[in-house]
Design an enzyme around this catalytic site. Sequence first.
Site, PDB file in Angstrom:
ATOM      1  CG  ASP A  75      -2.183   0.849   1.172  1.00  0.00           C
ATOM      2  OD1 ASP A  75      -1.893   1.945   0.135  1.00  0.00           O
ATOM      3  OD2 ASP A  75      -3.127   0.626   1.900  1.00  0.00           O
ATOM      4  CG  ASP A  99      -2.117   1.167   5.727  1.00  0.00           C
ATOM      5  OD1 ASP A  99      -3.270   0.980   5.064  1.00  0.00           O
ATOM      6  OD2 ASP A  99      -1.506   0.547   6.682  1.00  0.00           O
ATOM      7  CG  ASP A 150      -2.798   7.456 -10.226  1.00  0.00           C
ATOM      8  OD1 ASP A 150      -3.950   7.538  -9.787  1.00  0.00           O
ATOM      9  OD2 ASP A 150      -2.150   6.452 -10.400  1.00  0.00           O
ATOM     10  CG  ASN A 210       1.235   2.496 -11.385  1.00  0.00           C
ATOM     11  OD1 ASN A 210       1.449   3.636 -11.060  1.00  0.00           O
ATOM     12  ND2 ASN A 210       0.525   2.271 -12.464  1.00  0.00           N
ATOM     13  CB  SER A 214       1.472 -25.619   1.422  1.00  0.00           C
ATOM     14  OG  SER A 214       1.337 -26.792   0.706  1.00  0.00           O
TER      15      SER A 214
END
Length: 571
Positions: free
Chosen positions: A189, A192, A207, A215, A247
């Site tokens: 992130d 946050d 953006d 990114n 797993s």
Amino acid sequence: MLPKCVFAFFFIFCLVNFNISDGRGINGGMDCAVCTVVLGLSIQVAQIHNDTIVGASTKLCSFLPSAAASTCRKIVKTLEPALLSDELYELITPDVVCYGIGLCYKTPGENYCHLFPKPKMTGFHHAVTKVKKNLGGNLRWNLCSLPGIRDICEDINRSLERIEPAVDVDKDWFSTVQSARGSFWRGKDCDDADAVAYPGRQAVLGDAFSDSNCNGIHGIDPATASAWETQLCSGSVGKGLIYMGDSVGAHFHFPERWMDPLQVAQIDPWDIPTSLLQNVTQWILNEGDWPQLGFATGYLNNTQSSLIQGPVDSIYLRMLAMNRCNHRDFQNLSRNGAATNTVLAYMQSVARNATKDRPALFIYGLYGNDVCNNYKDTISNMTTPEELRKNVMAVLEFMDTVLPEGSHALIVGLVDASFIYPAMRDLVHPLGRLHNDITYGDLYEWFSCMQIGPCNGWMTANETLRAITSKASKRLSAELKKITATQTFNNFKLHYLDNPLGEVMDEWVKQGHKVAELVDPIDSLHPSQMAQALITEVAWRNIKKQFPYILGEENPNNDKIIELFGDQGGH
């Protein structure tokens, strides 16, 4: 003097036990297994240093938090009568001592189980009785109930109840912290404190003013007055990666260094409070997994050569190399022990919005837990084709509500792991290297007796059972193919890929290598770091050959992105 690391490993295994102490097994189950392995390891290290384990173990207690230190000293004091004999390994084996102290016990109607060779000087039952007499009775600990350990176990269990970051301030399912389902598992992130900013979303206003999709591409080109994101990313079809698996996808790995007495004996005792315990803490918080190095979403350079060796390559890294606009857009929702029925409980941990986010490639890759289990009657506990269809369809129908239009879903078939037993049975296990007295065949027999193994169907001397397990795996893969051929969805196209691990093994052996080099040396079931990279190579090759369009397009602006934004903020 015996290194202080000996007793540290007791607590390491106590903490490991939190993830598997769910009633699995008989004769004491995982508590018994932890006792047997740790005591056997400790005794062998003591032998290497010509010492007993009591004195050094007591001193190590001082390194632990106060509550745990007090418990530690009580444990050592209680075990002292059974641990003082210099001839312990020759006369009374680790298995015997663990039965004697009560962490192992004989389930009615079952036999004693032993990992180490049986006592040389007396019968097994007689030796157990002797230990019980010396101790004055059974202990029957629940390891995670011990003061100083209880809180740690409870915290970790809470974090495992859901597949979401333990630290996520804005509750957008992404974190700035690496471990505990943080950025080792999902893209980091970039803010946050802002739930609008997270990896994989469609850029807000190109953006131009902030990096809403994390990114690393944001701002305005002064020459054109247009947003860099629009210029560099809008001309190519980028895709995120969402991997749901078990797993193998999580990349479970138990470091060989922690179970080979010859290597444990070489650990610097003063390294315990710093690097060793730090590595252990990270390993525990990641559930024993290394997703940051795995074939699905790995991205880190491998710098922990003493714990895990091999190259790093992943589907995510290759998708990123095709299009730098995919930076940080990955989610690894794999979980140890996952099968088609258990993923239903946490499939809603997928962080994707059908209207706000970018298209994604969703890979559903459960390698074998639908045919692998720890039960004595392993066949009747395998998933049926009808059950598998119901479970898989529930996941796909849910994904159709969260994946944006233009996404793709790839179902991976089950593995056929029948190659494991013939290749591994006669090799010496790391725990038995000091005396050359434990082979993988011995380990599998112990797994089966204790009913704690990861796959009774393939890790067995019973050739007929191995064949039945392989047949069941192929039958379930055929059902997955049928689903792919007959089902359609609104927001994504569905595809099927044969499991790449079999092809990896075949090619490796044809090149003159050994199967043992591609499996984890501790459990011999999970792919090694080298195998993880080879899984990427084979899977990528087959995807490119069969349906390359699901990976998105090559971005002609990749070099420009690197020139302007460097590593795009890293991972």
